[in-house]
Design an enzyme around this catalytic site. Structure first.
Site, mmCIF file in Angstrom:
data_model
loop_
_atom_site.group_PDB
_atom_site.id
_atom_site.type_symbol
_atom_site.label_atom_id
_atom_site.label_comp_id
_atom_site.label_asym_id
_atom_site.label_seq_id
_atom_site.Cartn_x
_atom_site.Cartn_y
_atom_site.Cartn_z
ATOM 1 C CB SER A 1 67.128 68.725 41.208
ATOM 2 O OG SER A 1 68.298 68.067 41.640
ATOM 3 C CG HIS B 1 64.026 83.470 41.011
ATOM 4 N ND1 HIS B 1 63.613 84.453 40.138
ATOM 5 C CD2 HIS B 1 63.246 82.385 40.740
ATOM 6 C CE1 HIS B 1 62.620 83.988 39.385
ATOM 7 N NE2 HIS B 1 62.382 82.738 39.736
ATOM 8 C CG ASP C 1 57.878 78.501 45.138
ATOM 9 O OD1 ASP C 1 58.399 79.537 45.600
ATOM 10 O OD2 ASP C 1 56.788 78.497 44.533
#
EC number: 4.1.1.65
Length: 289
Positions: free
Chosen positions: A252, A146, A89
């Protein structure tokens, strides 16, 4: 004001500050921890209805909250064979071709893919003529990373460096930002050629973790470390599309590098500043070589 903010980043003891924040974020301080989490949720308007544990008091430390899991199925993975999915995200910072070993950072700024990968020349060569994508994770975002496609880990490199902020303002003003900050580079072998997942540290990012090695940073130092992994046999580490591969303790950036001709086109709506949601279509892949 922007110049002042950037100047302060050059002057601040960024590593010391990040280690201090890391210790505070790991502390299990009961009601103080819960109060800090509630403030953070309100400040950044975090949707806790997506979290597997929606109550702030369920988290023992701020790190536990920050790396919170989502409810099962809340981010469905696009399983189409020729689709690469968003790994996180966040928001797309930049994306496009790798031209003569150079990656676009922001207007007036490019940096070297060789430097990004820790001066690993053979690795950089594998991505010549390929594509890149840079995704920024804001404090409000889900902070687990992911796999965009299925891959088998072949190499990991820890590269020491600075800890500048990686927000859009800093990206516009600090030359070579992502290739000068501390980072972890993971190289995967896929049906579409090599894939590099570069996890870039930043100010107050307490650590970077991977699912196969745990915490990679801290401690920090001046030395580049490299680990190589078998790609066949019982000890091979293969992760499916959508599997968790790492996480940031505080926010980050992820930079992805793709082999030449791996990507046909980026998916509709995928462009600079576009919001990303893990599991949704990111790019259309060419047929495996």
């Amino acid at each position: 004001m922007d110049k002042v903010k950037i100047a302060l980043q050059y002057m601040l003891p960024k590593h010391l500050l990040s280690r201090l924040v890391g210790k505070l974020a790991a502390a299990e301080a009961g009601t103080l921890t819960t109060a800090a989490i509630k403030w953070f949720i309100k400040q950044y308007k975090i949707d806790m209805s997506e979290a597997a544990q929606s109550e702030p008091q369920a988290y023992k430390s701020f790190n536990d909250f920050f790396t919170r899991a989502l409810k099962p199925g809340i981010r469905p993975i696009n399983q189409h064979t020729h689709i690469m999915v968003h790994p996180v995200d966040g928001a797309v910072s930049q994306l496009g071709p790798i031209k003569e070993g150079r990656i676009f950072q922001a207007k007036g700024h490019h940096y070297s893919s060789l430097t990004l990968l820790g001066d690993q020349a053979q690795d950089a060569k594998r991505f010549e003529g390929g594509d890149f994508a840079t995704i920024y994770l804001a404090p409000k975002d889900y902070h687990r990373i992911h796999m965009p496609i299925k891959g088998t880990l072949s190499k990991m490199t820890y590269v020491p460096g600075e800890l500048f902020s990686v927000n859009p303002l800093t990206a516009r003003h600090v030359p070579g930002l992502f290739a000068r900050n501390e980072r972890v580079v993971a190289i995967f072998e896929t049906e579409h050629g090599p894939l590099a997942m570069v996890l870039v540290g930043a100010t107050i990012v307490a650590s970077i973790e991977t699912v196969w090695a745990g915490t990679i940073t801290p401690p920090t130092g001046k030395q580049v470390f490299t680990w190589e992994y078998p790609t066949v046999g019982p000890d091979a580490i293969t992760l499916d599309k959508g599997d968790e591969m790492g996480r940031f303790k505080l926010g980050s950036t992820v930079v992805m590098l793709f082999a030449k001709d791996a990507i046909d086109t980026f998916a509709e709506g995928v462009e600079a500043e576009a919001v990303t949601r893990m599991g949704q279509a990111f790019a259309n892949l060419n047929n495996p070589k």
